[in-house]
Design a protein around this motif. Sequence first.
Motif, PDB file in Angstrom:
ATOM      1  N   ALA A 154      95.242  11.953 148.246  1.00  8.83           N
ATOM      2  CA  ALA A 154      95.666  11.936 146.835  1.00  8.83           C
ATOM      3  C   ALA A 154      97.110  11.465 146.671  1.00  8.83           C
ATOM      4  O   ALA A 154      97.570  11.256 145.550  1.00  8.83           O
ATOM      5  N   GLY A 155      97.820  11.312 147.786  1.00  5.34           N
ATOM      6  CA  GLY A 155      99.224  10.874 147.685  1.00  5.34           C
ATOM      7  C   GLY A 155     100.158  11.984 147.251  1.00  5.34           C
ATOM      8  O   GLY A 155     101.279  11.738 146.824  1.00  5.34           O
ATOM      9  N   ILE A 156      99.690  13.221 147.382  1.00  9.43           N
ATOM     10  CA  ILE A 156     100.544  14.369 147.044  1.00  9.43           C
ATOM     11  C   ILE A 156     101.376  14.750 148.275  1.00  9.43           C
ATOM     12  O   ILE A 156     102.515  15.180 148.152  1.00  9.43           O
ATOM     13  N   LEU A 157     100.797  14.563 149.462  1.00  8.20           N
ATOM     14  CA  LEU A 157     101.500  14.821 150.723  1.00  8.20           C
ATOM     15  C   LEU A 157     101.679  13.497 151.460  1.00  8.20           C
ATOM     16  O   LEU A 157     100.773  12.653 151.448  1.00  8.20           O
ATOM     17  N   ILE A 158     102.825  13.323 152.086  1.00  8.99           N
ATOM     18  CA  ILE A 158     103.114  12.076 152.790  1.00  8.99           C
ATOM     19  C   ILE A 158     103.095  12.329 154.297  1.00  8.99           C
ATOM     20  O   ILE A 158     103.783  13.236 154.782  1.00  8.99           O
ATOM     21  N   PRO A 159     102.299  11.548 155.028  1.00 11.39           N
ATOM     22  CA  PRO A 159     102.231  11.774 156.475  1.00 11.39           C
ATOM     23  C   PRO A 159     103.500  11.297 157.181  1.00 11.39           C
ATOM     24  O   PRO A 159     104.219  10.444 156.660  1.00 11.39           O
ATOM     25  N   GLN A 160     103.731  11.831 158.381  1.00 12.29           N
ATOM     26  CA  GLN A 160     104.872  11.382 159.186  1.00 12.29           C
ATOM     27  C   GLN A 160     104.643   9.949 159.654  1.00 12.29           C
ATOM     28  O   GLN A 160     105.581   9.176 159.787  1.00 12.29           O
ATOM     29  N   SER A 161     103.378   9.593 159.928  1.00 10.80           N
ATOM     30  CA  SER A 161     103.097   8.203 160.275  1.00 10.80           C
ATOM     31  C   SER A 161     101.651   7.870 159.921  1.00 10.80           C
ATOM     32  O   SER A 161     100.839   8.763 159.651  1.00 10.80           O
ATOM     33  N   GLY A 162     101.363   6.560 159.916  1.00 13.14           N
ATOM     34  CA  GLY A 162     100.006   6.098 159.623  1.00 13.14           C
ATOM     35  C   GLY A 162      99.910   5.450 158.251  1.00 13.14           C
ATOM     36  O   GLY A 162     100.841   5.537 157.451  1.00 13.14           O
ATOM     37  N   SER A 163      98.796   4.785 158.031  1.00 14.56           N
ATOM     38  CA  SER A 163      98.595   4.184 156.706  1.00 14.56           C
ATOM     39  C   SER A 163      97.391   4.839 156.022  1.00 14.56           C
ATOM     40  O   SER A 163      96.411   5.215 156.670  1.00 14.56           O
ATOM     41  N   ILE A 164      97.531   4.992 154.719  1.00 17.93           N
ATOM     42  CA  ILE A 164      96.481   5.593 153.884  1.00 17.93           C
ATOM     43  C   ILE A 164      96.180   4.570 152.797  1.00 17.93           C
ATOM     44  O   ILE A 164      96.936   4.435 151.823  1.00 17.93           O
ATOM     45  N   GLU A 165      95.123   3.801 153.007  1.00 18.05           N
ATOM     46  CA  GLU A 165      94.780   2.788 152.014  1.00 18.05           C
ATOM     47  C   GLU A 165      93.687   3.327 151.095  1.00 18.05           C
ATOM     48  O   GLU A 165      92.651   3.806 151.562  1.00 18.05           O
ATOM     49  N   PHE A 220      91.552   2.050 147.849  1.00 13.62           N
ATOM     50  CA  PHE A 220      91.224   0.827 147.101  1.00 13.62           C
ATOM     51  C   PHE A 220      92.215  -0.298 147.443  1.00 13.62           C
ATOM     52  O   PHE A 220      92.851  -0.888 146.550  1.00 13.62           O
ATOM     53  N   GLN A 221      92.366  -0.524 148.716  1.00 12.00           N
ATOM     54  CA  GLN A 221      93.189  -1.622 149.266  1.00 12.00           C
ATOM     55  C   GLN A 221      94.692  -1.446 149.084  1.00 12.00           C
ATOM     56  O   GLN A 221      95.459  -2.353 149.353  1.00 12.00           O
ATOM     57  N   GLU A 222      95.143  -0.320 148.584  1.00 17.22           N
ATOM     58  CA  GLU A 222      96.594  -0.131 148.401  1.00 17.22           C
ATOM     59  C   GLU A 222      97.075   0.929 149.391  1.00 17.22           C
ATOM     60  O   GLU A 222      96.516   2.030 149.420  1.00 17.22           O
ATOM     61  N   ASN A 223      98.093   0.589 150.170  1.00 20.85           N
ATOM     62  CA  ASN A 223      98.650   1.579 151.104  1.00 20.85           C
ATOM     63  C   ASN A 223      99.612   2.482 150.339  1.00 20.85           C
ATOM     64  O   ASN A 223     100.782   2.145 150.123  1.00 20.85           O
ATOM     65  N   ILE A 224      99.116   3.647 149.934  1.00 20.94           N
ATOM     66  CA  ILE A 224      99.897   4.513 149.043  1.00 20.94           C
ATOM     67  C   ILE A 224     101.112   5.120 149.732  1.00 20.94           C
ATOM     68  O   ILE A 224     102.024   5.603 149.067  1.00 20.94           O
ATOM     69  N   VAL A 225     101.144   5.074 151.064  1.00 24.41           N
ATOM     70  CA  VAL A 225     102.302   5.605 151.788  1.00 24.41           C
ATOM     71  C   VAL A 225     103.557   4.785 151.454  1.00 24.41           C
ATOM     72  O   VAL A 225     104.672   5.301 151.437  1.00 24.41           O
ATOM     73  N   ASP A 226     103.346   3.501 151.181  1.00 25.52           N
ATOM     74  CA  ASP A 226     104.483   2.614 150.883  1.00 25.52           C
ATOM     75  C   ASP A 226     105.010   2.792 149.463  1.00 25.52           C
ATOM     76  O   ASP A 226     106.049   2.246 149.114  1.00 25.52           O
ATOM     77  N   TYR A 227     104.278   3.485 148.635  1.00 22.01           N
ATOM     78  CA  TYR A 227     104.654   3.588 147.213  1.00 22.01           C
ATOM     79  C   TYR A 227     105.785   4.599 146.990  1.00 22.01           C
ATOM     80  O   TYR A 227     105.918   5.574 147.723  1.00 22.01           O
ATOM     81  N   SER A 228     106.536   4.371 145.928  1.00 23.74           N
ATOM     82  CA  SER A 228     107.496   5.387 145.488  1.00 23.74           C
ATOM     83  C   SER A 228     106.690   6.554 144.915  1.00 23.74           C
ATOM     84  O   SER A 228     105.505   6.392 144.579  1.00 23.74           O
ATOM     85  N   SER A 229     107.326   7.712 144.757  1.00 22.08           N
ATOM     86  CA  SER A 229     106.535   8.846 144.278  1.00 22.08           C
ATOM     87  C   SER A 229     106.049   8.623 142.848  1.00 22.08           C
ATOM     88  O   SER A 229     104.941   9.025 142.496  1.00 22.08           O
TER      89      SER A 229
END
Length: 238
Positions: free
Chosen positions: A55-66, A68-77
Motif C-alpha cells: 500500500a506504500g504506507i511502509l517503505i522497505p529498506q531495499s527492493g522494488s515494489i511495483e 501497476f507498473q509504478e515502483n512506489i518505493v521511488d515516489y515521494s510520500s
Amino acid sequence: MTTLDEAIRITDLKFGWKNDQTTLAIPSLVIEKGSRTFLKGDSGSGKSTLLGIIAGILIPQSGSIEVFQENIVDYSSSKRDKFRAEQMGIIFQMFNLLPYLSICENICLPCRFSKSRARTAKIANGTIEESGKDLLNQLGLDPNIYWSRPVSELSVGQQQRVAAARALIGGPNLVIADEPTSALDTKNRDSFINLLSEITTTHNSTLLFVSHDESLANQFEHIIDLSQINQFSGELIQ
Ligand SMILES: Nc1ncnc2c1ncn2[C@@H]1O[C@H](COP(=O)(O)OP(=O)(O)OP(=O)(O)O)[C@@H](O)[C@H]1O
C-alpha cells in the motif's frame, strides 16, 4: 520489469521494523491483474506488514515494489498517498474509520481524494452518495437507518462493513483487505466475500485478502503462504 498483466511485482524486498532486524525478505512475488488472492500465514508472520508495504504506507529498506507498473518505493510520500487514493481500496485490520465523521462521510471519503473513483461511483449509481448507500445496503446495513449515524455508535462487525464500503466505492484497481471478516458472523461473512468477489470482478479489480481463517481460502483463485515466500532466516539486514 512488470508486464501489463501484472498488478504487483515485488523484487528483492527486505523490510525490518528496526534496522537491525528483518521481518520480511521476499526475493520475488507477482500478483496478476484481476486475480483474487488469499494470503495466509501465522499470527505475527508479517502479513499486515506486507500489505502496508504494497500500500506504500511502509517503505522497505531495499527492493522494488511495483504496483501497476509504478515502483512506489521511488515516489515521494505525497505521490504515494495520491497513488494509493486513486488505485487502492484498503480495509485495515483496525478499520481506521474516522470517528468524528458520519457513516456517509466515511464511505464517500475516497471519492474526495480521487476524481476517477468519484466518476466511477457516479456512473454506477448517479451520485457518489447513492453509490455508497448501495454498497452499504449490499453489505447488510440499511442506509435508511445508518447513513447519517456517527460511526462511534456502531458495533465492531458493523464498522467492518462500513470500512468495506469505503474501500470498494468507485471500484479501485486494487482492493487490499486485512482480516476483513474477523468480526462478522458466518452469514455476513459469506455474503461479504461474495460481494467482494462480485464487485472486484465487475471492475476487473485485483483482490488481495488476508485472513487467519483458512476455511475461506477455497473461495479464492490463488493462495499465497507467506512462510513459503518469506526467506527471512534471522539474518541482519545488510
Ligand atoms: N508498528 C510496529 N513496530 C514494531 N514492530 C511491529 C510493528 N507492527 C508489527 N510489528 C512486528 O512485525 C511482525 C509482523 O507483524 P504483522 O502485524 O505484520 O503480522 P501478521 O502476520 O499480520 O499478524 P496477525 O495475523 O496477528 O495480524 C511481528 O513480529 C510484530 O511484532
